[in-house]
Structure formats: C-alpha cells, structure tokens
Design an enzyme around this catalytic site. Structure first.
Site, mmCIF file in Angstrom:
data_model
loop_
_atom_site.group_PDB
_atom_site.id
_atom_site.type_symbol
_atom_site.label_atom_id
_atom_site.label_comp_id
_atom_site.label_asym_id
_atom_site.label_seq_id
_atom_site.Cartn_x
_atom_site.Cartn_y
_atom_site.Cartn_z
ATOM 1 N N THR A 151 0.871 -1.191 0.000
ATOM 2 C CA THR A 151 0.000 0.000 0.000
ATOM 3 C C THR A 151 0.905 1.237 0.000
ATOM 4 O OG1 THR A 151 -0.211 -0.155 2.401
ATOM 5 C CG2 THR A 151 -1.984 -1.100 1.082
ATOM 6 N N THR A 184 -0.303 -3.130 10.844
ATOM 7 C CA THR A 184 -1.213 -3.193 9.687
ATOM 8 C C THR A 184 -0.471 -3.954 8.711
ATOM 9 O OG1 THR A 184 -2.141 -1.076 9.805
ATOM 10 C CG2 THR A 184 -2.283 -2.100 7.731
ATOM 11 N N GLU A 264 6.085 4.534 7.362
ATOM 12 C CA GLU A 264 5.681 5.798 6.739
ATOM 13 C C GLU A 264 6.460 6.987 7.285
ATOM 14 O OE1 GLU A 264 1.525 5.898 7.454
ATOM 15 O OE2 GLU A 264 1.063 4.678 5.696
ATOM 16 N N ASN A 383 -0.150 10.679 6.360
ATOM 17 C CA ASN A 383 -1.377 10.279 7.030
ATOM 18 C C ASN A 383 -2.435 11.369 7.060
ATOM 19 O OD1 ASN A 383 -0.975 7.472 7.811
ATOM 20 N ND2 ASN A 383 0.871 8.342 8.733
#
Lengths: 388, 388
Positions: A151, A184, A264, A383
């Site tokens: 992702t 995740t 991230e 985010n």
C-alpha cells in the site's frame, strides 16, 4: 526468493484494477494468490487483536480453524473493513473464486485485504483479477505477489531461511497503522518442512511475539492484521522443534525489521533495548511506552538525545524500577546515569539512520527489544493525505 | 483578573534571567510568586502520577501534606527534574528564600518548575529573582505571574469565577507533554471562600478528574504536573458544597480548554464526546484511545473525517460495545452508522478550527468528553527543535 523458494508453493501478483496508483508498477499490481500444492496443507494463523475486525479476518480465522489451508488470496486497494454483511459476502466470494480454480473447498482458502477502511471492494474487478492470478500461478511468482500487496510501502518485503533440506520463506506488507498485536500487516509464510499442525501453531505464536508484536511504528493497531504460515512437508524433512522455531523466529524478525525500515515517513530506525528488567513483560512494556512517546519520537527526528522524555515515558509504567537507578544510553553514550545527568549529550551522534536506545532498569535479568521509528513531517503528510 | 481577584492574595512575575527567550516579554519573565495573606492558609494539591517526579513535586507534595500553605514560587526555564539530591536541595532553597520574605516556615511554601528535564537551575539567578518577586508582590500581579510560567505557551492562561460574595481564580501553563494524570501543567487556583481543608481536597480531585485529566494533547505525562488550590476564607462566605464544586469545576474546565486551544502546533481543537457507554470509565477510555491515535490526529489535520481510524482505535479497548453497533459523527454528519458506512463523508466540513467527534457505543447511558488536538507539521517541528 521468498515464498516460492520452498518446494510445492506457487504464487502470482497481477494488476486487477482495484487501485489506480501505488507500488511503482503501472498499472499497479493489487491482487495476489499463494498456492500450496501439497502434499500436506497444514496452516497456522495469527490475527489482529483489534475487536473491530475486517471481513477477511473473520473469514480467514474460520478458514484456518481446522488446521488446513490450500491457498491465500490477497488484495491491496481496500481493507474490506467496516463493510458489514455485504463485505463478509465479498470475502467469501473471493475465497470461492480462488478455490474453484485450484479445485478445493472455499473454506480451504484464506483472504487478506489491505487499504482504506470503510469502502466496498470493486468485486467485478476483484473476481476477474482472481481468474488472471490463478492462471499466472508460478514457482517464480513471489516478487510479483509481494509487490501486489503493497500500500504505502515503498519496497516489497521478502525473506528466506534455508536449512538442511528444507526452507522457509515469507512476504509482508505494512507501513502505517503499525503496532502491537501485529501491525497493519499482512504476512504469508511458507515452508516445505514436515511439521505437525499442533507444533506450527505454537511456533508461529511465539515467533510473532518476538518479532511483529515488538514492531511498534505508530501505536495504531489495525483491523486487518494477519499472519499465515503454510506448511506442506514437500521436503520430506522434519527439523527439530528448536531448529524450526529458530529459523521461523529469525525470518519473522527479518520481516519485522523490513517493516520498520520502510515505515511511513521514517527518517530513523530506532531499536529500543530494555535490559535489567524483573520480568520480560516489564522490559516489553517499558520499551513500548518509549516507542509510543510522540515527544521522544520527535526528539529523535530532531537528532536530540532527549533522555528526559525517555524517563518520563518509563515513569508512567508500573514496571519494577527505582527512578534514581535508571540508566539511558543513546548510540553508546550514557546520557542518563542513576536517573540523573550522565555523559555529555553533545557526544551523541544521531545523524545516521540507525538509533540504539539502551535502557537499564537495574531490577533483574530480563530483556526485550522494541523496534520503532521517529515522528516526522513526512509521517504527518502521508497520514493527513492518505484517504483524500 | 484571575488569581489576585479573590481577596487576600497577591502575586508577581518577574524576569530573573533563568531563560533568554520565550513568552513575548523582553527580557522574558520566568519567575513568579503567589502569596496568600490569610486569614486562613488552607490548601489542596494534586500532582503528576508519573513515577519519575521532579524535585519541586517531591517538595510540594510534602509542603501541602499538612493542609496549610502560605505561598507558591514558580519558575519556567528549567523543570528541575532528574536532578537528584542536588535538585531537591535547590527546590528547598527556593522555598526557604520565599518563606523568609513572608515570614513563614519553608514548608509553608510550594515550588513549581517547568522547562527542560535534566538540567540544574541557575540558583544564583533564581534566588535573586525570588527577592525581586517578593518585593513586587501586588494585588494586580496576576497577569505577570501567569506570563512568567509560560514555556512554549503562546498566551497566558487565566480564568475567574465570581459568586455571591466570594470568587475563585486560576492561572495555568502547559502546551506540550499534555496528557492525563494531569498535563505538563502548572496550575495555581485561589479562592477567598471559607471552605474546610477536607472539603478542598475532595473538591479539587473531582474537578481535576472532570477537566485537566480529560485534556490529552499528546499522550505524554509530565514529571512536573502540579495543581494547587489555596483558600483563605477572606470573604467570610461559606458557599454550599454544590456551589463551590460547580464553580471550581467550571474554572478548571475553562483552563483545560485554554490549554488545549494553545497546544503545541495544533491547527484543530477536537472535542471527542463518547455517549451510550455502559460506564463512565468506558466512555473516558474510548475517548482517550481515539485522542491518542496518531493516525486519527493526522487525518483531522488533513481535514479528513476518517471514521475507520476512529473505529480501529475503539477496537483496541475493552469497553463494552458491539462493533456493528458503533455510530460516529464528525461535526454533526453521521459518517459511520452501525459500524458501517453512513452518511456521505463529503458532507463533513473540517476546515474550521473546532472539530466535534461524537461516538455512540449503544451500551448504556454514560458519557465523557476528551479534549485533544490534531497532529501537525508544527507539532513535529516544535518538539524536534525544543531542546536543541
């Protein structure tokens, strides 16, 4: 080489059109299938502890409950979470479509989804993609599969451990919402070792406890986390439990490191090693509390060995320690000694990507290491913009 | 008008040279004294629950333990935390110097410090500053005192409630490390109501529980949090317990709102209201878990009503709820209904500074509201650069 390196496994990753961008392939790969061709079809699974569970987690938990599994179908571009009964039906249709191709019952196929919560999957594209992927199943499909589940990951994550006559491979995705009780994170592990179903389950839980559960990027537990371990005994070799557990744990720790390295917006990979704990649980608790301190994480981003923020994080735990016994080192410089000012903080160099924080509780002999990263402008940017 | 509005209190805030910049005054005010001139000297105090406690907290906890206090001396520019026995001696010297000016024993003076952890205070400057402040004590000194305790605060925080014949005033500081069990927060409250010491303590604890404890900016609990309530009975009025508690709680909630409104780098003030909880503790737990989700906080910064991140935060709690019963609204739009997609998220406007998130657990009649803010580039910037 990863999940298709062990004998008797094939995989594929294709572009089904579920998502329009991402993961550097064009069109982006977004659907993968992993097939265990036998002779055995043993499986163990570990799932998110979040009580809000995505439809594929509900489906897969059931699918692996009899200890047997023939395939996994995975997609990025949508988590199929908070989608109600319709979403659960979609997960079931994904399993059934995959099962039809490989001639097994639908409940021998697990489903994993990742992406935005709260949107339905485009099922027409998904089902057509499953047809394409099943036709593309191949002994060299591991990299394509690992790419299709990305992702916000910037690189595919793969690992392999080989032993005498058998091997174990794995792929993983996960870059945000990365926290304990799994990240995740979708992980598929394959092995051609001949290991019993009972042993598989215990081995997988222990390996996860010592690896993925100790990767805590942002403290946010996902609705979709899944780790599946497929074992087919194709090698004919039965390793000792110690040999198997050692290889499995090392493999999972390798993948966990890759996840944190690609988290991230991270500028620093931080290894928080807590020693001198009265219990292993204390060491883990203290490491996790530090890893979740936004102030600590911002300080590392600013290359500031701010041990005061480490102590204030430790202080909110109920671990065994005395405040005036705490030692804290940053990259080998003991900036806090006995709960007070230690060596000169100017001696600490945090300009590199790797940061080692060593905390000594002086309360016992137990240790744990938590992996995390810094809190950066890029984390906020990714985010703040992810779903818009 | 705030802490010197009630009869019988004086205050001062001066520049002692402890810090070289900050809080918009030049030279920056950094030392304050609050003096209760009587006739009574009752006090209640609430302190950080962090087990790593700064020297002034250790000192002040002892000072208020007999229920009597004549003055508070406060400084910014250094937290005097993790400074060992020397730091505790420094706090004691600050109390003794103040006590000498107002002719009371040292243990009738509380000490509050705020700033960087792990550095000693410049005691020569501090002691000279105490002399200056005690000479400047005045019935109009409230604004100067509130200014002198600012660190990264952008505005001084003051509040006042007046009733029939008596009043209660307060000042507060705190902008980061702002979390439950009090924020990084120093608060001094004064009242001329004639209230017994026993009642003061219970009233203050309950007011803190419903105000400061429910302000959770960044989940980081400080080593220095202190709330002191001084009551001198100078008005000769004894309010009913209900009247006093109501005014005190309203005052504390006013100050808590001011703290969250000025939190480091915040672009949005977020009010998370949890209703339908089986217990008040459940409502508070759920609200706090949401308030601590970095992903949720980044989404609000990005003006994204990301209810999936709200649900995944709720899902890690052990509160009573069924996942498929959860409702979530952003600014009045119910984007999640029954754990699934609700109204169109495009209808939500998060462009303003105030965000109201309403969560209905459908498990009972209890409620709680947690105040927090978004996670922004500016938060990262302030906390990456703060100590360097």
């Amino acid at each position: 080489m990863s999940i298709t390196a062990p004998q008797g496994f094939t995989a594929a990753g294709i572009a089904a059109g579920i998502k329009s961008s991402g993961n550097r392939t064009s069109p982006p790969k977004d659907l993968a299938v992993v097939h265990n061709v036998g002779p055995h079809f043993r499986v163990a699974g570990v799932f998110t502890r979040n009580r809000v569970q995505a439809a594929p987690v509900k489906w897969s938990r059931q699918a692996v409950s009899d200890g047997e599994l023939a395939a996994v179908v995975l997609n990025s571009g949508g988590a199929n979470a908070c989608t109600g009964a319709d979403g659960l039906a979609d997960a079931a249709r994904m399993a059934a479509a995959t099962a039809a191709h490989i001639h097994v019952p639908a409940d021998d196929v697990a489903v994993c989804s990742t992406g935005l919560i709260g949107i339905r999957l485009p099922m027409e594209k998904v089902l057509a993609g499953i047809d394409d992927a099943c036709e593309a199943l191949d002994g060299d499909g591991d990299a394509d599969a690992a790419t299709a589940i990305m992702t916000t990951d910037s690189v595919p994550k793969m690992a392999l451990r080989t032993a005498s006559g058998w091997s174990i491979g794995g792929m993983a995705k996960g870059a945000g919402m990365l926290a304990p009780g799994l990240a995740t994170m979708l992980v598929v592990l394959t092995t051609d070792a001949d290991v019993s179903s009972d042993q598989l389950d215990g081995s997988l839980r222990e390996a996860c406890r010592l690896s993925f559960d100790r990767a805590d990027s942002d403290g946010c537990m996902s609705t979709n986390d899944t780790v599946l371990l497929l074992a087919n005994g194709a090698s004919g070799v039965t390793p000792t439990p110690e040999e198997f557990d050692g290889a499995l744990t090392a493999l999972c720790q390798d993948l966990a490191r890759q996840l944190i390295a690609d988290a991230e917006g991270a500028h620093h990979e931080i290894r928080i090693e807590v020693v001198g704990a009265a219990y292993e649980e204390d060491a883990e608790l203290v490491g996790r509390e530090i890893a979740r301190s936004n102030l600590f994480k911002c300080a590392v981003f600013g290359q500031d060995p701010n041990w005061g923020r480490v102590l204030s994080a430790i202080g909110v735990t109920d671990a065994d320690f005395e405040p005036d016994m705490l030692d804290v080192s940053f990259n080998g410089v003991q900036v806090c000694r006995g709960g007070q000012i230690g060596e000169d903080r100017a001696l600490v160099d945090l300009s590199g990507r790797h940061v080692h924080v060593l905390v000594d509780l002086h309360a016992g002999d137990h240790t744990a290491t938590i992996l995390t990263n810094d809190l950066t402008y890029d984390y906020v940017k990714e985010n703040a913009e992810y779903s818009s």
